[in-house]
Design an enzyme around this catalytic site. Structure first.
Site, mmCIF file in Angstrom:
data_model
loop_
_atom_site.group_PDB
_atom_site.id
_atom_site.type_symbol
_atom_site.label_atom_id
_atom_site.label_comp_id
_atom_site.label_asym_id
_atom_site.label_seq_id
_atom_site.Cartn_x
_atom_site.Cartn_y
_atom_site.Cartn_z
ATOM 1 N N GLY A 1 -56.838 67.952 -39.773
ATOM 2 C CA GLY A 1 -55.909 67.187 -38.929
ATOM 3 C C GLY A 1 -54.454 67.479 -39.225
ATOM 4 N N THR A 2 -54.177 68.202 -40.312
ATOM 5 C CA THR A 2 -52.783 68.451 -40.700
ATOM 6 C C THR A 2 -52.628 69.884 -41.232
ATOM 7 O OG1 THR A 2 -53.093 67.813 -43.029
ATOM 8 C CG2 THR A 2 -52.488 66.041 -41.502
ATOM 9 N N ARG B 1 -65.068 63.108 -50.837
ATOM 10 C CA ARG B 1 -65.494 62.675 -52.179
ATOM 11 C C ARG B 1 -66.824 61.935 -52.149
ATOM 12 N NH1 ARG B 1 -59.952 59.500 -53.318
ATOM 13 N NH2 ARG B 1 -60.581 58.763 -51.261
ATOM 14 N N LYS C 1 -59.423 74.109 -58.464
ATOM 15 C CA LYS C 1 -59.479 75.315 -57.622
ATOM 16 C C LYS C 1 -60.236 76.430 -58.359
ATOM 17 C CE LYS C 1 -56.883 74.126 -53.937
ATOM 18 N NZ LYS C 1 -57.377 74.061 -52.557
ATOM 19 N N TYR D 1 -53.217 80.308 -58.469
ATOM 20 C CA TYR D 1 -53.319 79.834 -59.856
ATOM 21 C C TYR D 1 -54.746 79.400 -60.211
ATOM 22 C CZ TYR D 1 -52.173 75.160 -57.849
ATOM 23 O OH TYR D 1 -52.141 73.998 -57.125
ATOM 24 N N GLY E 1 -60.052 68.482 -43.706
ATOM 25 C CA GLY E 1 -58.586 68.409 -43.742
ATOM 26 C C GLY E 1 -57.990 69.107 -42.526
ATOM 27 N N ARG F 1 -59.748 61.759 -43.939
ATOM 28 C CA ARG F 1 -59.864 60.311 -44.152
ATOM 29 C C ARG F 1 -59.164 59.486 -43.078
ATOM 30 N NH1 ARG F 1 -57.232 60.490 -49.982
ATOM 31 N NH2 ARG F 1 -55.891 61.777 -48.685
ATOM 32 N N PHE G 1 -50.492 67.070 -56.844
ATOM 33 C CA PHE G 1 -49.138 66.584 -57.146
ATOM 34 C C PHE G 1 -48.666 67.289 -58.404
ATOM 35 C CE2 PHE G 1 -52.049 63.165 -58.763
ATOM 36 C CZ PHE G 1 -51.887 63.367 -60.128
ATOM 37 N N PRO H 1 -53.981 81.334 -50.700
ATOM 38 C CA PRO H 1 -52.648 81.460 -50.104
ATOM 39 C C PRO H 1 -51.557 81.269 -51.152
ATOM 40 C CG PRO H 1 -53.951 79.659 -49.085
ATOM 41 C CD PRO H 1 -54.609 80.036 -50.384
#
Ligand code: HXC
Ligand code: NAP
Length: 284
Positions: A18-19, A68, A162, A147, A16, A41, A98, A188
């Site tokens: 790239g962002t 995955r 998580k 959490y 991850g 991806r 989400f 974080p």
């Protein structure tokens, strides 16, 4: 705050990367001398990020990879080894999330998140870990959330996944220490990113303001603060830190946990009145 060559000659895979936070952490590792493999991806996103990071003089390999899929992950590992010879660090940062009332979730909705976060972390850890075992050690850093241990309504798939990642972190800290592999995690609090904000704090609902007010330091995290913590934890300077999860959230989760923390809202006048009453009753 670091020696310029803190991560010199280390090859670091950032899933991850790239962002968002993955990209910010990767940029900091590059500044500190690391070779980078960033993977996710979307081909264009990864190649654009790799081009941007290369401009600073960092050696960067941008790869498409779906965490995955174990075959796709093995392809990433093979390409990283081919380019750089060995892998020193794995940063499991890729995630999906989400918000949804749990009763509205479909089985596939739950699976979509667990597949990326928990299974994806396992797939990368398993494939990279075997290489690290052969090559004499390494460091694994997992990005979780606060959490992971408190749980949280409306993000049950993410909380469950998580928590699983935290369990992997602590389990392997013991099991793989004999191979010279350290496993740690960072939890974080809120750090603004397009990926998280668009899914978790849609505009117009006042969620962002509420989130900020809940943080004792009354601000969100800055990417560089997380990137510096990650740089330290995966560097050799943190060689005795193993099995730890470091929270970086401005005190957010503890505020929700302490039974009397809501007294922060009590006005100074009320404290004064209470004190006066206490003193008066003592005199009697
Ligand atoms: C309910 C939803 C949903 C939503 C998707 N689904 N979004 N259900 N509410 N908002 C359901 C779909 O209906 C479908 O189930 C299943 O989930 C899979 O959906 P797809 O869109 O096909 O999934 P996919 O293409 O794999 O995309 C995964 C994704 C997407 C997670 C849904 O958002 C994504 O690619 N995210 C990657 C980046 C990301 O999420 N970043 C945020 C990380 S922030 P059905 O039954 O219909 O087939 C983070 C921060 C935590 O983790 C802490 C913050 C403080
Ligand atoms: P983000 O920008 O959306 O990052 C998620 C990354 O995961 C994207 O680059 C995405 O790229 C990649 N990804 C998703 N599914 C993947 C898959 N199947 N295979 C490979 N890569 C995949 O969000 P972010 O806020 O920076 O989050 C980064 C990490 O920080 C996550 O672990 C998140 O849980 C954690 N975190 C964030 C916050 C916060 O406030 N931002 C708080 C706590 C924890 P593609 O779509 O190209 O695959």
């Amino acid at each position: 705050m670091f020696k310029e060559d803190l991560l010199k000659d280390k090859t670091i895979i950032v899933t991850g990367g790239g962002t968002g936070l993955g990209k910010s952490m990767a940029a900091r590792f590059g500044e500190l001398g690391a070779n980078l493999v960033i993977a996710s991806r979307r081909e264009q996103v990864i190649q654009d990020a790799a081009d941007e990071l290369r401009k600073t003089g960092t050696d960067v390999l941008g790869l498409t990879c779906d965490v995955r899929d174990p075959e796709s992950v093995q392809g990433m590992v093979d390409a990283a080894k081919k380019q750089f010879g060995k892998i020193d660090v794995l940063l499991n940062n890729a995630a999906g999330n989400f918000i949804s009332p749990t009763e509205n979730l479909s089985a596939n909705g739950f699976k979509a998140i667990v597949d990326i976060v928990l299974n994806g972390t396992f797939n990368c850890t398993h494939a990279v870990g075997k290489e690290m075992i052969n090559d004499g050690g390494g460091s694994i850093l997992n990005i979780v959330t606060t959490y992971a241990w408190t749980g949280s309504g409306y993000v049950v798939p993410s909380a469950a996944a998580k928590a699983g990642v935290l369990a992997i972190t602590r389990s392997l800290a013991v099991e793989w220490a004999k191979y010279g592999i350290r496993s740690n995690a960072i939890a974080p609090g809120p750090f603004p990113t397009k990926g998280a904000w668009s899914r978790l704090a849609p505009p117009g609902l006042g969620i962002e303001k509420k989130m900020k007010n809940r943080i004792p330091l009354k601000r969100f995290g800055e990417h560089i603060e997380l990137a510096n913590l990650a740089s330290y934890l995966l560097s050799d300077e943190a060689g005795y830190i193993n099995g730890e999860v470091v929270t970086i959230d401005g005190g957010e989760w503890l505020k929700g946990a302490g039974q009397f923390n809501e007294l922060e809202r009590m006005p100074k006048m009320a404290w004064k009145a209470m004190d006066a009453m206490r003193k008066k009753s003592k005199k009697r």
